[in-house]
Design a protein around this motif. Structure first.
Motif, PDB file in Angstrom:
ATOM      1  N   MET A  39       0.822  -1.212   0.000  1.00 31.24           N
ATOM      2  CA  MET A  39       0.000   0.000   0.000  1.00 31.24           C
ATOM      3  C   MET A  39       0.856   1.263   0.000  1.00 31.24           C
ATOM      4  O   MET A  39       0.341   2.357   0.253  1.00 31.24           O
ATOM      5  CB  MET A  39      -0.921   0.003   1.217  1.00 31.24           C
ATOM      6  N   THR A 277     -15.609   5.968  -1.682  1.00 25.12           N
ATOM      7  CA  THR A 277     -16.207   4.642  -1.526  1.00 25.12           C
ATOM      8  C   THR A 277     -17.654   4.610  -1.998  1.00 25.12           C
ATOM      9  O   THR A 277     -18.014   3.825  -2.881  1.00 25.12           O
ATOM     10  CB  THR A 277     -16.112   4.173  -0.060  1.00 25.12           C
ATOM     11  N   ARG A 281     -17.043   3.602  -5.753  1.00 24.99           N
ATOM     12  CA  ARG A 281     -17.115   2.139  -5.754  1.00 24.99           C
ATOM     13  C   ARG A 281     -18.557   1.613  -5.721  1.00 24.99           C
ATOM     14  O   ARG A 281     -18.952   0.800  -6.562  1.00 24.99           O
ATOM     15  CB  ARG A 281     -16.318   1.572  -4.577  1.00 24.99           C
ATOM     16  N   TYR A 289      -7.715   0.549  -8.036  1.00 24.84           N
ATOM     17  CA  TYR A 289      -7.128   1.045  -6.792  1.00 24.84           C
ATOM     18  C   TYR A 289      -7.106   2.567  -6.785  1.00 24.84           C
ATOM     19  O   TYR A 289      -7.047   3.215  -7.843  1.00 24.84           O
ATOM     20  CB  TYR A 289      -5.721   0.467  -6.589  1.00 24.84           C
ATOM     21  N   LEU A 318      -7.309   5.575   5.150  1.00 22.79           N
ATOM     22  CA  LEU A 318      -7.592   4.154   4.958  1.00 22.79           C
ATOM     23  C   LEU A 318      -9.089   3.896   4.909  1.00 22.79           C
ATOM     24  O   LEU A 318      -9.594   3.217   4.002  1.00 22.79           O
ATOM     25  CB  LEU A 318      -6.951   3.356   6.101  1.00 22.79           C
ATOM     26  N   GLY A 321     -11.000   5.145   1.766  1.00 21.13           N
ATOM     27  CA  GLY A 321     -10.871   4.349   0.551  1.00 21.13           C
ATOM     28  C   GLY A 321      -9.609   4.601  -0.243  1.00 21.13           C
ATOM     29  O   GLY A 321      -9.525   4.202  -1.407  1.00 21.13           O
ATOM     30  N   ASP A 323      -6.118   3.509  -1.212  1.00 19.62           N
ATOM     31  CA  ASP A 323      -5.429   2.224  -1.134  1.00 19.62           C
ATOM     32  C   ASP A 323      -3.913   2.349  -1.073  1.00 19.62           C
ATOM     33  O   ASP A 323      -3.252   1.522  -0.446  1.00 19.62           O
ATOM     34  CB  ASP A 323      -5.796   1.370  -2.349  1.00 19.62           C
ATOM     35  N   TYR A 332       0.875   5.796   6.003  1.00 14.99           N
ATOM     36  CA  TYR A 332       0.593   4.363   6.045  1.00 14.99           C
ATOM     37  C   TYR A 332       1.727   3.545   6.663  1.00 14.99           C
ATOM     38  O   TYR A 332       1.508   2.375   7.025  1.00 14.99           O
ATOM     39  CB  TYR A 332       0.255   3.845   4.649  1.00 14.99           C
ATOM     40  N   TYR A 348      -9.939  -3.164   6.206  1.00 11.30           N
ATOM     41  CA  TYR A 348      -9.585  -2.119   5.238  1.00 11.30           C
ATOM     42  C   TYR A 348      -8.222  -2.397   4.613  1.00 11.30           C
ATOM     43  O   TYR A 348      -8.024  -2.182   3.405  1.00 11.30           O
ATOM     44  CB  TYR A 348      -9.591  -0.751   5.919  1.00 11.30           C
ATOM     45  N   GLN A 351      -8.524  -5.117   2.047  1.00  7.95           N
ATOM     46  CA  GLN A 351      -9.159  -4.589   0.837  1.00  7.95           C
ATOM     47  C   GLN A 351      -8.146  -3.835  -0.019  1.00  7.95           C
ATOM     48  O   GLN A 351      -8.037  -4.060  -1.230  1.00  7.95           O
ATOM     49  CB  GLN A 351     -10.310  -3.650   1.203  1.00  7.95           C
ATOM     50  N   SER A 352      -7.411  -2.925   0.602  1.00  3.97           N
ATOM     51  CA  SER A 352      -6.496  -2.070  -0.158  1.00  3.97           C
ATOM     52  C   SER A 352      -5.324  -2.850  -0.714  1.00  3.97           C
ATOM     53  O   SER A 352      -4.961  -2.703  -1.896  1.00  3.97           O
ATOM     54  CB  SER A 352      -6.004  -0.925   0.728  1.00  3.97           C
ATOM     55  N   ARG A 355      -6.461  -4.816  -3.655  1.00  3.69           N
ATOM     56  CA  ARG A 355      -6.652  -4.052  -4.883  1.00  3.69           C
ATOM     57  C   ARG A 355      -5.323  -3.797  -5.596  1.00  3.69           C
ATOM     58  O   ARG A 355      -5.261  -3.793  -6.825  1.00  3.69           O
ATOM     59  CB  ARG A 355      -7.345  -2.729  -4.563  1.00  3.69           C
TER      60      ARG A 355
END
Length: 738
Positions: A39, A277, A281, A289, A318, A321, A323, A332, A348, A351-352, A355
């Protein structure tokens, strides 16, 4: 013809399902630290080099980062030739794969404002030049070339194109985007992304992924200054700002999206779960991503101040949304510690990271992460691509004025003065190669616009500029025709960074004493042709009044002088159209052709209530005649669209291309509606005396807008249809949508 692009979003396939399963299995094997590493992205300038002996040289910082794997690296090999960049990226990729436990490859990222932002690739015109062509297929071919050249260097993604709507010429990044208009920008975005991605199927090996940006509203910054607040009404956001991004997702299937630097009505974009998001999305179905803009997750704390600590900033980004964290060491990087303290964050993170891994599978990096270096040299910056750049230049040049001066011939002039601060070192040589030995040139730049300081450039003193003007006048005195190269350059319109770097302007007049130069040249009594080069719209009142001809070039490719010379000497007929409105003064801002009709009811004291040049405007060396509009019916229904037909005739003496433009005007709405909206265009080429019938199909969805209740309104009622050569020159007819 239909007014919709043919681009379609790929359907889910067995291969997609297989990728999802591979991502799931890989995630199950990864540690928390390894997931977070996917990420993150860093810039190659912190320590990725190729030695003179062609050995990979990594700094200790980079070596340490690669131990857990990495999401991606920005601009590796950007200053190397394509061949050496491919060599570097092969070696770098091998090191990444060998350095992390699971052998996960990284992706390498560039940008593409003038083609691939790297040494040795074809330099194309800016995005706003692409829009001025009004040629979907040509723009797609340009970006197809960009995608191929980037992949051959070993690159995989580009933080381009910009889907932003640009309406404020104070904004220094204006030329990085396509247009002030929603429809034109949408069509350009579809062409650019499908070109870059090789219609999506090229992502596996021959092309690169697009990252549409800046989501959303970035160019609408207050006062036109980078990083300033963004205030957009919900209705304008949905109807005008969102459509290019929505098309990027649903029609062009962009692989990535970059969040906007700015806020959106007070909500920082990088901390906006509704934007990143819910809309992106859940409503639009985006599966790619989302990457932060540079350092913007950390800036939620120390700049936006919507987080009380770096830790809070990381959590906000995060959960919203985002990534991938671009560059930061204070965002991060904190997630492993935070996730141990709060295990709910793992959902989360999975998910990231998933992606990012999905993106790498789509790009084929797990199957074949390396470049065939032998194939690079004869496929980058080829004659074909240089010819393509030249063609795009010729179709983007806009003829704003022509008092029968252009095209030039030996009967009009055998000695031409090329003068002015935007004159380049190779201009005389390149013009001479087109003009032949019967025409000679006198050149005098006179002065630079600024001192060339990249951060905060300063204008040359008036004394230095006037000395330059005297040199220009002396040179011009010896010629029969004067071509003055004026406007702006890369120092007077650019991105304004954080570290003492400015790129926006509070004035849109040409900088320095350029207007004075034009007035002095006019006194010489010779035909005066203006070559306007610039990266932002300028209020060129003095130029418009005094020039005998004006060629608006924006920022052409490396083949620009050849294209320009062919236009000047009549070897090609200019066909560009303005992708923006040209105001008379900064006081008219905001000023775009599709403003609400009530904005035009009253102007200002002592000023004309009209633009200097309207959106869609552009002259030709020939004359195009439009017939009246013929409608298939005057009543339209949901299941019965209307077809509007006109006949276009080239009544002049030379071949030419014309962009026929379709505008719709909703005469009555539940809310105040725009003056008019571009809803279609077609570029056609006609021989002298040739006619062609053109038809536009008006589909119900073209009339939709966000109504009083903030829901989609069908737009039923009286509609005026306009077809013509610009937003200010058209014939019209009416129909009723019932």
């Amino acid at each position: 013809m239909t007014v919709y692009s043919q681009a379609q979003q790929p359907k889910s396939t067995t291969a997609d399902l297989a990728i999802d399963q591979q991502v799931k299995e890989l995630l199950q094997q990864m540690t928390l630290e390894e997931k977070v590493a996917q990420m993150r992205m860093f810039h190659a300038q912190i320590g990725v080099e190729l030695s003179e002996e062609d050995e990979l040289v990594l700094s200790d910082v980079v070596t340490e980062k690669l131990k857990l794997g990495i999401g991606g690296i920005k601009n590796p090999g950007e200053h190397l030739s394509p061949e050496r960049a491919a060599l570097l990226n092969n070696k770098l990729q091998r090191r990444i794969i060998e350095s992390n436990r699971l052998g996960i490859p990284g992706f390498f990222v560039t940008e593409s404002y003038n083609g691939v932002d790297a040494e040795g690739c074809t330099s194309f015109g800016r995005p706003i030049n692409m829009a001025a062509t009004f040629n979907r297929d040509l723009v797609k071919r340009v970006y197809d070339a960009v995608g191929r050249e980037a992949r051959l260097r070993g690159l995989h993604l580009t933080h381009s194109p910009e889907a932003d709507i640009v309406r404020d010429p104070r904004f220094g990044r204006m030329s990085e985007a396509f247009s002030e208009d929603t429809y034109l920008t949408t069509e350009m975005i579809i062409s650019a992304i499908t070109g870059l991605q090789g219609d999506y199927i090229g992502l596996k090996s021959t092309h690169i992924g697009a990252v549409a940006k800046h989501f959303a509203g970035y160019a609408q910054v207050s006062g036109g200054t980078n990083f300033a607040a963004i205030e957009i009404s919900p209705r304008t956001l949905i109807d005008e700002i969102f459509p290019p991004f929505k098309a990027a997702v649903q029609q062009a299937n962009t692989l990535g999206v970059m969040a906007s630097h700015g806020d959106l009505n007070g909500i920082a974009s990088h901390a906006n779960p509704w934007l990143l998001t819910e809309v992106l999305r859940n409503q639009w179905g985006f599966q790619g991503y989302v990457v932060s803009d540079a350092n913007d997750i950390g800036r939620l704390y120390y700049f936006m101040k919507v987080a009380e600590s770096p830790e809070d900033a990381a959590i906000l980004g995060l959960k919203a949304g985002v990534d991938v964290d671009l560059y930061a060491e204070d965002a991060y990087s904190l997630l492993p510690k935070l996730a141990r303290e709060d295990p709910s964050l793992m959902e989360y993170i999975d998910q990231s990271a998933g992606r990012v891994l999905r993106t790498k599978f789509i790009l084929g990096l797990f199957d074949d992460p390396y470049i065939d270096i032998e194939a690079v040299s004869d496929q980058v910056r080829t004659e074909e691509y240089l010819d393509l750049a030249k063609q795009a230049d010729m179709e983007s040049i806009v003829l704003l004025k022509n008092s029968e001066v252009l095209p030039l011939s030996t009967a009009k002039a055998t000695k031409i003065a090329l003068v002015g601060p935007l004159l380049g070192e190779k201009d005389e040589e390149e013009f001479s190669s087109i003009a032949g030995n019967k025409i000679s040139f006198i050149t005098e730049k006179g002065f630079e616009l600024t001192n060339g300081e990249g951060g905060v450039p300063e204008l040359l003193s008036e004394a230095e500029q006037r000395e330059g003007i005297e040199r220009i006048l002396a040179a011009a005195q010896q010629a029969e025709v004067i071509m003055a190269f004026v406007g702006g350059d890369e120092f007077t319109a650019k991105e304004g960074f954080f570290n003492n770097a400015l790129g926006d302007r509070e004035n849109i007049d040409p900088v320095g004493l350029q207007d004075e130069l034009i007035l002095e040249l006019k006194k010489l009594g010779k035909p005066l042709i203006i070559v306007l080069k610039h990266r932002r719209t300028l209020s060129i009142n003095t130029i418009a009044e005094n020039a005998d001809a004006i060629l608006d070039c924006w920022d052409l490719s490396e083949m620009g002088n050849y294209a320009l010379a062919e236009v000047v000497f009549g070897m090609d007929n200019p066909s560009g159209k303005l992708p923006v409105t040209v105001p008379r003064s900064i006081g008219q801002l905001p000023y775009h052709y599709s403003q609400k009709e009530i904005n035009a009811k009253k102007g200002y004291l002592f000023a004309e209530n009209s633009p200097l040049y309207p959106f869609g405007f552009g002259l030709s060396y020939t004359v195009f005649d439009y017939s009246q509009i013929t409608l298939s019916d005057t009543l339209m229904s949901v299941d019965k669209p209307i077809t509007a037909t006109i006949t276009l005739t080239n009544s002049g003496s030379v071949k030419g291309k014309e962009t026929v433009q379709l505008y719709l005007k909703d005469l009555y709405g539940t809310v105040v509606r725009p003056m008019q909206e571009l809803k279609g265009f077609e570029k056609v080429e006609l021989e002298p005396g040739q006619s062609k019938q053109l038809s536009f199909t008006i589909l119900p969805e073209l009339l939709e807008y966000t109504g009083l209740d903030m829901k989609t309104n069908s737009g039923k009622g009286e509609v005026e249809i306009r077809i013509g050569s610009s937003s200010a020159s058209f014939s019209s007819s009416r129909f009723r949508f019932q």
